[in-house]
Design a protein around this motif. Structure first.
Motif, short mmCIF file in Angstrom:
data_model
loop_
_atom_site.label_atom_id
_atom_site.label_comp_id
_atom_site.label_asym_id
_atom_site.label_seq_id
_atom_site.Cartn_x
_atom_site.Cartn_y
_atom_site.Cartn_z
N ILE A 61 -2.42 -8.48 1.15
CA ILE A 61 -0.93 -7.93 1.10
C ILE A 61 -0.16 -9.36 1.29
O ILE A 61 -0.10 -9.97 2.09
N PRO A 62 0.84 -9.29 0.37
CA PRO A 62 1.75 -10.48 0.33
C PRO A 62 2.77 -10.39 1.58
O PRO A 62 2.88 -9.68 1.98
N GLU A 63 3.26 -11.47 1.94
CA GLU A 63 4.28 -11.59 2.94
C GLU A 63 5.52 -10.63 2.54
O GLU A 63 6.06 -9.92 3.70
N ASP A 64 5.85 -10.51 1.46
CA ASP A 64 6.89 -9.69 0.99
C ASP A 64 6.60 -8.18 1.00
O ASP A 64 7.34 -7.32 0.27
N GLY A 65 5.23 -7.72 1.24
CA GLY A 65 4.88 -6.37 1.28
C GLY A 65 4.13 -6.06 -0.03
O GLY A 65 3.99 -6.80 -1.01
N PHE A 66 3.48 -5.02 -0.18
CA PHE A 66 2.72 -4.41 -1.06
C PHE A 66 3.23 -2.82 -1.60
O PHE A 66 3.35 -2.00 -0.58
N VAL A 67 3.53 -2.57 -2.65
CA VAL A 67 4.06 -1.46 -2.95
C VAL A 67 3.16 -0.44 -3.42
O VAL A 67 1.87 -0.46 -4.17
N LEU A 68 2.97 0.70 -2.49
CA LEU A 68 1.84 1.77 -2.80
C LEU A 68 2.57 2.62 -3.92
O LEU A 68 3.67 3.16 -3.45
N GLU A 69 1.69 2.97 -4.70
CA GLU A 69 2.18 3.99 -5.73
C GLU A 69 1.82 5.35 -5.54
O GLU A 69 0.32 5.65 -5.26
N PRO A 70 2.38 6.25 -6.02
CA PRO A 70 1.79 7.75 -6.12
C PRO A 70 0.80 7.83 -7.06
O PRO A 70 0.41 7.04 -7.80
N HIS A 71 -0.24 8.91 -6.77
CA HIS A 71 -1.23 9.21 -7.58
C HIS A 71 -2.34 8.32 -7.66
O HIS A 71 -3.16 8.25 -8.68
N ARG A 72 -2.45 7.39 -6.44
CA ARG A 72 -3.54 6.57 -6.24
C ARG A 72 -4.03 6.57 -4.74
O ARG A 72 -2.91 6.77 -3.89
N ILE A 73 -4.98 6.61 -4.61
CA ILE A 73 -5.63 6.27 -3.32
C ILE A 73 -5.84 4.71 -3.03
O ILE A 73 -6.23 4.09 -3.77
N TYR A 74 -5.28 4.28 -1.71
CA TYR A 74 -5.50 2.78 -1.34
C TYR A 74 -6.21 3.05 0.11
O TYR A 74 -5.92 3.90 0.87
N LEU A 75 -7.19 2.10 0.12
CA LEU A 75 -7.97 2.01 1.43
C LEU A 75 -7.25 0.64 2.18
O LEU A 75 -7.21 -0.55 1.44
N GLY A 76 -7.04 0.88 3.35
CA GLY A 76 -6.59 -0.36 4.16
C GLY A 76 -7.38 -0.10 5.73
O GLY A 76 -8.32 0.85 5.72
#
Length: 176
Positions: A61-76
């Motif tokens: 994740i960059p310092e300026d953040g990461f954009v999560l997009e709809p219709h996708r699953i992200y794992l953190g």
């Protein structure tokens, strides 16, 4: 029954639950806030498959953040290592994140008793949403159990970082 904030603190001090690192400011009336670690994982295949290892990408994740997009699953993953041999951890979104349309744990909210590790968040958002490492996006509550306890000893034990699905390990063996 769910432990109150003061009970969470007391049970941690007694060694009956794990919350590391621990910050008193993250204790809530009946939960503990969880922070997002530095990486995210997302799948790259067109169709996900329950009987195969699915391809994925891990991104910092960059310092300026990461954009999560709809219709996708992200794992953190949570920064915090959590778990207990006495209580069932229950993960959910913090209400402020939910009010932005972020689901932090889409369905699998219960962590098995005896599982100790960083929890994997299953992020889904209804609109594009920028997130940052260190954001307090999730929370854990601890639920009392009743009955005989059988401690978790499964494929996600001791998890560190976001863990892609390992459901394919549960598939029945096929005849060759």
């Amino acid at each position: 029954m769910i432990l109150t904030g003061p009970d969470i603190v007391a049970e941690r001090e007694r060694g009956r639950l794990v919350l590391e690192p621990f910050h008193p400011a993250q204790v809530q009336p009946n939960s503990y806030d969880l922070t997002l670690g530095p990486t995210l994982v997302y799948y790259t295949g067109e169709v996900l498959d329950t009987r195969a290892e699915n391809p994925f990408v891990e991104v910092e994740i960059p310092e300026d953040g990461f954009v999560l997009e709809p219709h996708r699953i992200y794992l953190g993953a949570s920064v915090e290592v959590i778990g207990s041999n006495f209580y069932v951890p229950r993960i959910s979104s913090r209400s402020g994140a939910a009010r932005l349309g972020l689901f932090s744990h889409c369905t699998a909210e219960l962590i098995d008793i005896g599982s100790i590790g960083q929890t994997t968040f299953q992020f889904h958002t209804v609109e594009p949403l920028r997130v940052y490492a260190g954001d307090r996006l999730g929370q854990v509550a601890f639920v009392r159990v009743q009955g005989d306890v059988v401690l978790y000893d499964g494929k996600y034990q001791g998890s560190r970082g976001p863990q892609p699905s390992k459901i394919h390990h549960d598939a029945p063996a096929t005849a060759a």
